[in-house]
Design a protein around this motif. Structure first.
Motif, PDB file in Angstrom:
ATOM      1  N   ILE A   1      10.329  -1.229  -5.369  1.00  0.00           N
ATOM      2  CA  ILE A   1      10.829  -0.094  -4.381  1.00  0.00           C
ATOM      3  C   ILE A   1      10.319  -0.836  -3.341  1.00  0.00           C
ATOM      4  CG2 ILE A   1       9.473   2.111  -3.680  1.00  0.00           C
ATOM      5  CD1 ILE A   1       9.958   2.556  -6.484  1.00  0.00           C
ATOM      6  N   ALA A   2       9.257  -1.646  -2.690  1.00  0.00           N
ATOM      7  CA  ALA A   2       9.052  -1.994  -2.055  1.00  0.00           C
ATOM      8  C   ALA A   2       9.426  -2.855  -0.927  1.00  0.00           C
ATOM      9  CB  ALA A   2       7.263  -2.605  -1.964  1.00  0.00           C
TER      10      ALA A   2
ATOM     11  N   MET B   1      -4.722  -8.372  -3.313  1.00  0.00           N
ATOM     12  CA  MET B   1      -5.016  -8.602  -5.164  1.00  0.00           C
ATOM     13  C   MET B   1      -4.231  -9.305  -5.976  1.00  0.00           C
ATOM     14  SD  MET B   1      -8.492  -7.603  -6.597  1.00  0.00           S
ATOM     15  CE  MET B   1      -6.986  -6.584  -8.350  1.00  0.00           C
ATOM     16  N   ILE B   2      -2.926  -7.229  -5.477  1.00  0.00           N
ATOM     17  CA  ILE B   2      -1.745  -7.526  -6.649  1.00  0.00           C
ATOM     18  C   ILE B   2      -0.941  -8.822  -5.404  1.00  0.00           C
ATOM     19  CG2 ILE B   2       0.698  -5.620  -6.566  1.00  0.00           C
ATOM     20  CD1 ILE B   2      -2.120  -4.459  -7.765  1.00  0.00           C
ATOM     21  N   ALA B   3      -0.719  -8.603  -4.426  1.00  0.00           N
ATOM     22  CA  ALA B   3      -0.241  -9.842  -3.516  1.00  0.00           C
ATOM     23  C   ALA B   3      -0.045 -11.131  -4.446  1.00  0.00           C
ATOM     24  CB  ALA B   3      -0.584  -9.950  -2.370  1.00  0.00           C
ATOM     25  N   ALA B   4      -1.064 -11.583  -4.471  1.00  0.00           N
ATOM     26  CA  ALA B   4      -1.455 -13.041  -5.282  1.00  0.00           C
ATOM     27  C   ALA B   4      -1.169 -12.709  -7.166  1.00  0.00           C
ATOM     28  CB  ALA B   4      -3.127 -13.145  -5.218  1.00  0.00           C
TER      29      ALA B   4
ATOM     30  N   GLU C   1       0.770  -1.623  -0.143  1.00  0.00           N
ATOM     31  CA  GLU C   1      -0.021   0.161  -0.189  1.00  0.00           C
ATOM     32  C   GLU C   1       0.642   0.703   0.431  1.00  0.00           C
ATOM     33  OE1 GLU C   1      -2.944  -0.516   3.074  1.00  0.00           O
ATOM     34  OE2 GLU C   1      -3.742  -1.777   2.124  1.00  0.00           O
ATOM     35  N   ALA C   2       1.664   0.785   0.665  1.00  0.00           N
ATOM     36  CA  ALA C   2       2.057   2.419   0.972  1.00  0.00           C
ATOM     37  C   ALA C   2       3.374   2.901  -0.306  1.00  0.00           C
ATOM     38  CB  ALA C   2       3.745   1.947   1.404  1.00  0.00           C
ATOM     39  N   VAL C   3       3.491   2.527  -1.390  1.00  0.00           N
ATOM     40  CA  VAL C   3       4.568   2.251  -2.670  1.00  0.00           C
ATOM     41  C   VAL C   3       2.992   2.437  -3.855  1.00  0.00           C
ATOM     42  CG1 VAL C   3       6.382   0.991  -2.502  1.00  0.00           C
ATOM     43  CG2 VAL C   3       4.289  -0.655  -3.504  1.00  0.00           C
ATOM     44  N   GLY C   4       1.263   2.687  -3.078  1.00  0.00           N
ATOM     45  CA  GLY C   4       0.196   2.521  -4.231  1.00  0.00           C
ATOM     46  C   GLY C   4       0.503   2.039  -5.049  1.00  0.00           C
ATOM     47  N   LEU C   5      -0.033   0.396  -4.473  1.00  0.00           N
ATOM     48  CA  LEU C   5      -0.207  -0.821  -5.118  1.00  0.00           C
ATOM     49  C   LEU C   5      -1.458  -1.385  -4.678  1.00  0.00           C
ATOM     50  CD1 LEU C   5       2.994  -2.503  -5.719  1.00  0.00           C
ATOM     51  CD2 LEU C   5       1.540  -1.583  -7.921  1.00  0.00           C
ATOM     52  N   ARG C   6      -2.798  -1.199  -4.565  1.00  0.00           N
ATOM     53  CA  ARG C   6      -4.008  -1.339  -4.341  1.00  0.00           C
ATOM     54  C   ARG C   6      -4.817  -2.007  -5.029  1.00  0.00           C
ATOM     55  NH1 ARG C   6      -3.603   4.212  -2.320  1.00  0.00           N
ATOM     56  NH2 ARG C   6      -2.304   4.202  -0.622  1.00  0.00           N
TER      57      ARG C   6
ATOM     58  N   GLN D   1       4.267  -0.518 -11.921  1.00  0.00           N
ATOM     59  CA  GLN D   1       3.803  -1.364 -10.870  1.00  0.00           C
ATOM     60  C   GLN D   1       4.845  -2.273 -10.701  1.00  0.00           C
ATOM     61  OE1 GLN D   1       0.573  -3.289 -13.053  1.00  0.00           O
ATOM     62  NE2 GLN D   1      -0.770  -2.438 -11.284  1.00  0.00           N
ATOM     63  N   ARG D   2       5.587  -2.921 -11.723  1.00  0.00           N
ATOM     64  CA  ARG D   2       6.977  -3.703 -11.389  1.00  0.00           C
ATOM     65  C   ARG D   2       7.664  -3.118 -10.695  1.00  0.00           C
ATOM     66  NH1 ARG D   2       8.552  -8.100 -15.730  1.00  0.00           N
ATOM     67  NH2 ARG D   2       6.440  -8.608 -16.332  1.00  0.00           N
TER      68      ARG D   2
END
Ligand SMILES: Nc1ncnc2c1ncn2[C@@H]1O[C@H](COP(=O)(O)OP(=O)(O)OP(=O)(O)O)[C@@H](O)[C@H]1O
Ligand code: SF4
Ligand SMILES: [Mg+2]
Lengths: 288, 355
Positions: free
Chosen positions: B166-167, B147-150, B138-143, B160-161
């Motif tokens: 960065i995360a 869902m993204i984690a999977a 979430e901190a890197v704006g992947l929301r 996004q990559r």
């Protein structure tokens, strides 16, 4: 587990979508099915030999669908039994070969050092050797026994696997994600198990299927030359006895064709599936 | 500001073997000394092949340095054991240029972020690790993070990559990050978002960045200090405004003169660099820049440039340059020369005081 099952189903459907792959799958399903069910439905008893001369080399009849051999035994039943032995040797020998090949390839591709160089020298040495004569020599030295056959084939056929695994490991090792996880502090063991192995697995899968084809052929060669296990008769052994007993000279085609065709179809089946699998799992290798 | 990292006479030489025999030495990084201050963004600027990536990797001990010392927070990295170094790696991280190459294609995003925690944070429970992964996504704006984690890298866009990379770099709460052209491979449309994210994180988490770029104007926008590299050597370093507006080395000056907004204000001519950059395996003797130096040319090709390599010398507080002929910094960047340096030379072609 579920995801893996799905992936397996997807791979099967993609092999099926390829016409060569489909032909291979059909062949393999058929032969494996026969080798499992055949001897149960039509058990073969090698001691059931002829009591009269007319039963020797008898052509196909309603009683003996594929005729009889030089001892008067039923060829249909012995062909079914032979499928099992050929498959068994092919698969177990390949398992040995793949495990050794994958280990040598992973190790010598990942580490640079004395031991790793030594492994590669050994691999090159084996690759340069003509394998078939080597197998023949080893098998005749160690004797005619199914286990010996399996070991000899398994121990001599790993270098090609080692070589291709090694070259893939070398290229994966140089990739940036490996460098990144090393920079995070990942150990060599972790990099090998978590990052390199999963990326090499597809190649290993496809290679396994192809190595089985080679092992089946190697076993047939050995057995044909009379180096097979006389008790557990494979298709190669059948061919050996057919030739030794002079079946070819006498025009006893029903003795030669069943094991001969069986070997060809089995090797073809594994080769077709193996090549298709390779095409699906390792798309980049296709161009070369 | 205190120094977080000190690099002392760092060199990275590669033995490039040619087919058939004699190897040529590639001097990718050639005697660089530099300090990185805690909490700053130091940009490293230079043309392709000048050794920026190599230096970044050598600093983080990813590439082995041929010689020189790297002192991180008072610890000489060459003097600690392999295990200690591995443990220290959580303190410094790298963000790579190509987000398509820096993520393992067979590892889910969740596993990619979990991995650093598995290596360094055995103290955390699996629930805590999971929470950390999600909060960093979430901190890197992947929301939505779940869902993204999977997903796997090939499901994601380049931007996004890079956020995932960065995360993964910040999840261990490092102090120092080498960012190697982190936006140059990305679509222009997402570059500024990623940059903004990196700058926000730098403030929030009190990070120190070494930001590698070939784009001086980008360096000018984001950094506190700029170090300019040419063929494996640092030729100028100083505060951003100093380097951009009072560039002292003719190479920097040429780079500055092609930044549209700055170049226009410069009264003098623009210095377009002539010729090709020499290869790192054939570094010219003397001042390695002399084959392309406009000032060397203007100066009538003085011998000193061909014979002796200029050392970095202070031109203003914290501003250093490596040129035998210091350009006296002036707002309008007219080429004006140090009188003392020129005493042995023929009559100056320019007003020595530049006023
Ligand atoms: N592993 C290596 N072996 C041999 N030479 C190398 C190696 N890595 C880099 N080099 C050489 O070192 C020099 C510096 O390379 P480096 O990648 O550090 O430059 P860079 O400034 O990052 O360039 P770019 O902007 O293209 O990324 C180049 O001449 C390159 O060819
Ligand atoms: S020392 Fe000479 S060649 Fe080098 S940058 Fe200065 S003027 Fe140019
Ligand atoms: Mg680079």
């Amino acid at each position: 587990m579920n995801a893996r099952g799905e992936r397996l189903a997807e791979i099967f459907s993609r092999i099926w979508a390829d016409s060569f792959g489909r032909a291979g799958l059909v062949l393999l399903t058929l032969i494996i099915g026969i080798s499992i069910l055949g001897p149960i439905i039509f058990p073969f008893d090698p001691r059931e030999v002829a009591t009269s001369a007319s039963k020797i080399f008898a052509p196909p009849t309603a009683q003996h669908w594929l005729g009889t051999d030089e001892m008067g035994r039923d060829i249909f039943r012995s062909t079914l039994a032979g499928a099992r032995i050929s498959l068994l040797v092919g698969i177990t020998a390949s398992a040995i070969s793949i495990v050794i090949g994958a280990f040598v390839g992973l190790f010598s591709g990942y580490y640079h050092g004395l031991f790793s160089n030594l492994l590669m020298r050994v691999t090159d040495f084996f690759l340069a050797l003509p394998v078939t004569p080597l197998i023949i020599v080893l098998a005749s030295v160690f004797g005619q026994n199914l286990l010996i056959t399996i070991m000899v084939i398994g121990m001599t056929s790993w270098p090609s696997t080692a070589r291709i695994v090694r070259s893939l490991v070398l290229s994966i090792r140089a990739r940036q994600f490996v460098e990144r996880v090393r920079a995070i502090g990942a150990s060599d063991a972790r990099i090998l198990c978590v990052h390199i192995l999963p990326n090499v697995m597809p190649l290993i899968y496809a290679n396994t299927v192809l190595v089985i084809a080679g092992s089946v052929l190697a076993e047939a060669t050995l057995a044909f030359l009379g180096l097979g296990d006389p008790v557990r008769v494979s298709w190669g052994t059948m061919l050996h006895y057919a030739f030794v007993s002079g079946a070819a000279g006498r025009g006893v085609w029903w003795y030669l064709l069943p094991p001969g065709i069986g070997i060809v179809l089995l090797v073809l089946g594994f080769t077709l599936v193996g090549n298709t699998l390779d095409k699906i799992l390792n798309p980049r290798l296709r161009e070369f | 500001m205190a120094d977080l990292m000190t690099i002392d006479e760092l060199s990275v030489h590669y033995e490039r073997r040619r087919m058939g025999g004699c190897g040529r030495k590639v001097r990718a990084v050639d005697g660089v000394s530099l300090s990185i201050r805690r909490g700053e963004i130091l940009s490293v600027v230079g043309e392709s092949g000048c050794g920026k990536t190599t230096m970044g990797k050598a600093i983080l001990n990813i590439t082995r340095a041929t010689s020189g010392r790297i002192i991180y927070d008072g610890i000489d990295l060459a003097k600690i054991s392999g295990a200690e170094l591995r443990a220290m790696r959580r303190k410094f991280q790298m963000i790579y240029q190509d987000p398509y190459e820096s993520l393992d294609p067979r590892q889910s995003i969740y596993d990619t972020l979990l991995e650093p925690l598995l290596i360094h944070r055995r103290d955390l429970s699996s629930v805590q690790k999971r929470d950390l992964v999600m909060s960093h996504l979430e901190a890197v704006g992947l929301r939505p993070a779940e869902m993204i984690a999977a997903r796997y890298p090939h499901h994601l866009s380049g931007g996004q990559r890079q956020r995932v990379a960065i995360a993964a770099a910040i999840i261990l709460e490092p102090d120092f990050i080498v960012a190697d052209e982190p936006v140059s491979m990305l679509d222009v449309s997402v570059r500024s978002e990623i940059l903004k994210l990196m700058l926000d994180l730098q403030k929030d988490k009190d990070l120190t960045y070494m930001f590698i770029t070939h784009d001086l104007s980008l360096a000018w926008m984001i950094s506190h200090r700029i170090a300019v590299f040419y063929l494996g050597r640092m030729v100028e370093i100083g505060g951003t405004e100093e380097v951009v507006h009072r560039s002292t080395h003719p190479y920097t000056n040429a780079l500055v003169s092609v930044i549209p907004t700055v170049g226009k204000k410069m009264r003098g001519e623009r210095h377009i660099l002539a010729g090709e950059t020499p290869s790192a395996s054939e570094i010219p003797g003397g001042c390695r820049f002399h084959t392309r130096c406009w000032l060397y040319h203007d100066e009538g090709e003085p011998e000193i440039c061909r014979n002796s390599e200029p050392e970095l010398a202070e031109v203003a507080d914290g501003h250093m340059a490596a040129c035998h002929f210091k350009l006296i910094p002036s707002r309008d960047q007219q080429a004006v020369f140090d009188v003392a340096e020129r005493l042995s030379k023929p009559a100056p072609t320019l007003n020595p005081l530049g006023l």
